[in-house]
Every structure is written in structure tokens, then in C-alpha cells.
Design a protein around this motif. Structure first.
Motif, PDB file in Angstrom:
ATOM      1  N   ALA A  40      43.562  27.075  31.572  1.00  0.00           N
ATOM      2  CA  ALA A  40      42.886  27.418  32.832  1.00  0.00           C
ATOM      3  C   ALA A  40      43.675  26.889  34.029  1.00  0.00           C
ATOM      4  CB  ALA A  40      41.459  26.870  32.836  1.00  0.00           C
ATOM      5  N   ILE A  41      44.178  25.682  33.925  1.00  0.00           N
ATOM      6  CA  ILE A  41      44.977  25.092  35.015  1.00  0.00           C
ATOM      7  C   ILE A  41      46.258  25.888  35.225  1.00  0.00           C
ATOM      8  CG2 ILE A  41      46.330  23.060  35.695  1.00  0.00           C
ATOM      9  CD1 ILE A  41      44.136  21.388  34.166  1.00  0.00           C
ATOM     10  N   LEU A  42      46.941  26.232  34.149  1.00  0.00           N
ATOM     11  CA  LEU A  42      48.179  27.007  34.264  1.00  0.00           C
ATOM     12  C   LEU A  42      47.924  28.403  34.822  1.00  0.00           C
ATOM     13  CD1 LEU A  42      50.031  25.928  31.000  1.00  0.00           C
ATOM     14  CD2 LEU A  42      50.672  25.377  33.372  1.00  0.00           C
ATOM     15  N   ARG A  43      46.770  28.974  34.512  1.00  0.00           N
ATOM     16  CA  ARG A  43      46.444  30.289  35.066  1.00  0.00           C
ATOM     17  C   ARG A  43      46.210  30.209  36.570  1.00  0.00           C
ATOM     18  NH1 ARG A  43      42.865  32.473  29.887  1.00  0.00           N
ATOM     19  NH2 ARG A  43      44.655  33.487  28.879  1.00  0.00           N
ATOM     20  N   VAL A  44      45.556  29.163  37.030  1.00  0.00           N
ATOM     21  CA  VAL A  44      45.375  28.969  38.474  1.00  0.00           C
ATOM     22  C   VAL A  44      46.743  28.820  39.141  1.00  0.00           C
ATOM     23  CG1 VAL A  44      44.513  27.394  40.259  1.00  0.00           C
ATOM     24  CG2 VAL A  44      43.054  27.981  38.316  1.00  0.00           C
ATOM     25  N   ALA A  45      47.593  27.981  38.564  1.00  0.00           N
ATOM     26  CA  ALA A  45      48.922  27.756  39.129  1.00  0.00           C
ATOM     27  C   ALA A  45      49.763  29.034  39.094  1.00  0.00           C
ATOM     28  CB  ALA A  45      49.633  26.634  38.375  1.00  0.00           C
ATOM     29  N   ALA A  46      49.697  29.773  38.000  1.00  0.00           N
ATOM     30  CA  ALA A  46      50.450  31.024  37.897  1.00  0.00           C
ATOM     31  C   ALA A  46      49.988  32.012  38.962  1.00  0.00           C
ATOM     32  CB  ALA A  46      50.285  31.630  36.504  1.00  0.00           C
ATOM     33  N   MET A  64      41.139  36.609  36.424  1.00  0.00           N
ATOM     34  CA  MET A  64      40.438  37.394  35.407  1.00  0.00           C
ATOM     35  C   MET A  64      40.979  38.820  35.330  1.00  0.00           C
ATOM     36  SD  MET A  64      36.545  36.150  35.771  1.00  0.00           S
ATOM     37  CE  MET A  64      36.055  34.474  35.407  1.00  0.00           C
ATOM     38  N   LEU A  65      41.318  39.387  36.465  1.00  0.00           N
ATOM     39  CA  LEU A  65      41.817  40.755  36.524  1.00  0.00           C
ATOM     40  C   LEU A  65      43.253  40.872  36.007  1.00  0.00           C
ATOM     41  CD1 LEU A  65      41.104  43.641  37.553  1.00  0.00           C
ATOM     42  CD2 LEU A  65      42.154  42.969  39.718  1.00  0.00           C
ATOM     43  N   ARG A  66      44.072  39.855  36.269  1.00  0.00           N
ATOM     44  CA  ARG A  66      45.505  39.925  35.948  1.00  0.00           C
ATOM     45  C   ARG A  66      45.939  38.867  34.939  1.00  0.00           C
ATOM     46  NH1 ARG A  66      48.840  42.466  40.402  1.00  0.00           N
ATOM     47  NH2 ARG A  66      47.334  43.782  41.431  1.00  0.00           N
ATOM     48  N   GLY A  97      33.221  34.334  27.881  1.00  0.00           N
ATOM     49  CA  GLY A  97      33.431  35.756  28.096  1.00  0.00           C
ATOM     50  C   GLY A  97      32.454  36.359  29.097  1.00  0.00           C
ATOM     51  N   ASN A  98      31.696  35.524  29.799  1.00  0.00           N
ATOM     52  CA  ASN A  98      30.762  36.021  30.803  1.00  0.00           C
ATOM     53  C   ASN A  98      31.505  36.744  31.919  1.00  0.00           C
ATOM     54  OD1 ASN A  98      28.594  34.952  29.422  1.00  0.00           O
ATOM     55  ND2 ASN A  98      28.450  33.128  30.688  1.00  0.00           N
ATOM     56  N   SER A  99      30.797  37.581  32.634  1.00  0.00           N
ATOM     57  CA  SER A  99      31.411  38.342  33.715  1.00  0.00           C
ATOM     58  C   SER A  99      31.764  37.426  34.882  1.00  0.00           C
ATOM     59  CB  SER A  99      30.459  39.439  34.203  1.00  0.00           C
ATOM     60  OG  SER A  99      29.405  38.867  34.956  1.00  0.00           O
ATOM     61  N   VAL A 100      32.687  37.893  35.703  1.00  0.00           N
ATOM     62  CA  VAL A 100      33.095  37.130  36.877  1.00  0.00           C
ATOM     63  C   VAL A 100      31.897  36.908  37.803  1.00  0.00           C
ATOM     64  CG1 VAL A 100      33.903  39.125  38.200  1.00  0.00           C
ATOM     65  CG2 VAL A 100      34.854  36.878  38.659  1.00  0.00           C
ATOM     66  N   ASP A 101      31.024  37.907  37.913  1.00  0.00           N
ATOM     67  CA  ASP A 101      29.853  37.760  38.776  1.00  0.00           C
ATOM     68  C   ASP A 101      28.920  36.664  38.267  1.00  0.00           C
ATOM     69  OD1 ASP A 101      30.673  39.778  40.553  1.00  0.00           O
ATOM     70  OD2 ASP A 101      29.718  41.344  39.341  1.00  0.00           O
ATOM     71  N   TYR A 123      37.849  28.380  32.936  1.00  0.00           N
ATOM     72  CA  TYR A 123      37.567  27.729  31.658  1.00  0.00           C
ATOM     73  C   TYR A 123      36.283  28.303  31.052  1.00  0.00           C
ATOM     74  CZ  TYR A 123      36.205  24.184  28.278  1.00  0.00           C
ATOM     75  OH  TYR A 123      35.814  23.549  27.124  1.00  0.00           O
ATOM     76  N   SER A 124      35.243  28.396  31.867  1.00  0.00           N
ATOM     77  CA  SER A 124      33.964  28.939  31.401  1.00  0.00           C
ATOM     78  C   SER A 124      34.133  30.366  30.895  1.00  0.00           C
ATOM     79  CB  SER A 124      32.942  28.897  32.545  1.00  0.00           C
ATOM     80  OG  SER A 124      31.742  29.528  32.172  1.00  0.00           O
ATOM     81  N   TRP A 125      34.874  31.164  31.632  1.00  0.00           N
ATOM     82  CA  TRP A 125      35.129  32.543  31.238  1.00  0.00           C
ATOM     83  C   TRP A 125      35.875  32.609  29.905  1.00  0.00           C
ATOM     84  CZ3 TRP A 125      40.145  35.057  31.975  1.00  0.00           C
ATOM     85  CH2 TRP A 125      40.127  36.419  31.699  1.00  0.00           C
TER      86      TRP A 125
END
Length: 141
Positions: A83-89, A56-58, A24-28, A18-20
């Protein structure tokens, strides 16, 4: 109630995604922010990092996997639900070691905790349709 280390990992990964999405901050940067503001002793850190970094990569691949089941345009989806659907996917596509029923249940719980009033119904509907294709082998056992 004791929360499992994997549930906590999903929760923090969803917050990081969600934050990303919003900054748009980096994963690090996001990973460091989460790690310094949470008690990571209660988290499956490897699982958290795997979710966060792979999503984030895919992102395009994961979004494409969910798109046919959304029932609306992707840009119309709330950022928390996305964000939730991306985690589940991620779990449905890349972590077949996690049973699809667990993926759906965890996503519903995240939606109940962080989403709007009926977000869990939307998330459940999307994932229920998606598993028929993404996990069809598992569903026929």
C-alpha cells in the motif's frame, strides 16, 4: 508536532488502499468509511481522493512501475508495504509536482509508522532505485 494536511492525506490513502487490498470493497465504501471515522478538517481531501482513486484505477500500471525494483516477487510483499509503495508510485508517476525526495521521505515515514520493524529500509531501497528511472529528469537537475 503538527502533521501537514498532505501527510495526513497520504496516511489515510495508504490505510484506504490497505483496506481495499484486504476487503475488495469499492472506493466509495472505503472513502466513506475513512471520512466518517477521521477528522477530515486536518486532511488535504482532494489529494487524499486523488491518491485513493487513482491507485485503485491504475493499480496495474503503478505495480508495473515498481516491479523491477522490488528484489522479490510482488506477492511476497507485505500488504502494508504494498500500500505504501502504491501511494509512492502514484506520486512518482502522476504527481511530478511533488519532488521525489518528498515522496521517498513520506513513504519512509509511513513505513516507520505502519510497517514492520525494517519496512522503511525496504521501502527506501525500492524507491531509491525507482526514482533513477521514473524521475531521471528531476535527478539530473
Amino acid at each position: 508536532m503538527k502533521v501537514s494536511p498532505r501527510h495526513k492525506a497520504r496516511e489515510l490513502a495508504m490505510q484506504g488502499i490497505y483496506s481495499w487490498q484486504m476487503t475488495g470493497n469499492s472506493v466509495d465504501q472505503i472513502e466513506l468509511s475513512i471520512a466518517t471515522s477521521n477528522d477530515m478538517k486536518q486532511v488535504d481531501v482532494k489529494f487524499f481522493q486523488d491518491i485513493l482513486r487513482t491507485v485503485m484505477l491504475r493499480m496495474d500500471e503503478l505495480d508495473a512501475a515498481m516491479k523491477p525494483y522490488l528484489g522479490r516477487l510482488p506477492e511476497e510483499i507485505d500488504a502494508v508495504e504494498k500500500a505504501i509503495l502504491r501511494v509512492a508510485a502514484f506520486e512518482l508517476v502522476h504527481r511530478i509536482d511533488v519532488p521525489y525526495k518528498v515522496v521517498i521521505n513520506e513513504a519512509i515515514e509511513l513505513a516507520k509508522s505502519f510497517g514492520a520493524a525494517d519496512s522503511h529500509k525496504f521501502v527506501n531501497g525500492v524507491l531509491d532505485k525507482a526514482v533513477k528511472t521514473l524521475r531521471k529528469d528531476e535527478r539530473t537537475k
